[in-house]
Motif scaffolding. Sequence first.
Motif: not given
Length: 421
Positions: A11, A15, A19
């Motif tokens: 995760h 992420e 981003k």
Amino acid sequence: MVTEHPRTNRHDEIETIVKAKDGGVTETRDEADKYTVVGAAQRRTFANWVTPIEEHFVCHRNDIPAIESDEWTVTLTGHAEEDLTMADIKTKYPTVAVAHTMECAGNGRGQHRPETGSVQWGFEAAATAVWTGVPISSILRKHSIDSPENRWLTTIGGDPSDEEDVFARSIPLTKALDDCILAYEMNGEPLPREHGYPVRLIVPGWYGVNNVKWVEELMITDSMVTEGSLDRPGEHAYWQQVAYRLHPKGVKPEPLENIDTVDTWEQLEDAVEHPYTFDANVMSIIGVPDGASPVTPRTDGTLEVRGVAWAGDDAIERVEISVDGGETWVDAELFGPEYAGAWRLFRYDWAPEAGQHVLLSRATDELNRRQPRTISNPDVWRDALERDEFPWNEGGYAANAVEPNAVEITVLEREEPTPSG
């Protein structure tokens, strides 16, 4: 046997990628919580010929290796022996650019009912980029390998596994010599880490699993990779002989050394008992209108329906549009760039009535193979295509059904201008 265990840093990696891609992608559900998977965040991605890096899907199982480009080598083994540095790859061979529509073999897995396990893709795991690198043919001909002679190119990725498996995929040497490259740039930029930096294999028109990232070894072999065929520890054949094969529930595919056809659709038509996922099936997606908000016709009362269609090694012959949920169909116009292995743009100018509409697209390739309407239930296998259904399979691979990719839109009345005076 390879098993799927959750990866604790998955995760964080997702992420970071989301981003970096600045909202162009979104996370996709992964039942095993094992894969790093992000797909196009908006349907509008499929209204353009080139997919920006920020909107290009990502899928991999292992950790991204920590790599310094100037220390990375690609080793040739089998019928050729050489260690290629990245400097060698970039300076000693011709440089070419190829357009390639890459589709995850599991694209559409989440449309199977009942669900299969693993990554629940809708239609978001497909993209077209321009890849720059060295033709495989140029590298192999230096070693006097210019005839396929029923041989295979087995590519091994350098991504570390927390299991005892090696990520290895074999493709026919005929395909490798035809149009495959070792790529180090994507859309004119250095290859991003999540897309295989510093070098990956690009196999135009073939499912993403064949486009091995972080290439560590190229081996010329006399058969597809089988268990024990590599000169290294660990399990060798899982990603070729077990995963990424189409079969009914509860079946264990028999490992094969060679097959007569790599065309996935032809294999499904009985050429191979449990098909491998090589050449991508015919497919299409409507990009606009995207259904995200109501739309108003243009001043002439029309709306443009636009999208993309692809068929792996084969050309797109026809795309049809339905604006009434599949009751009737009309031909769309094919336009824009036409390159082997890359999708075509299509459009249709539609004069809609105000209200709710369900839009569908279906493509036909040059071999007259058309997208089936739905995905079958698990009890149907070989007869599915004859029933205008794509066969439900335990891995959820190679799905290309029309109805699951429908877009529902709301058309508003166009306000007539108020007369002046």
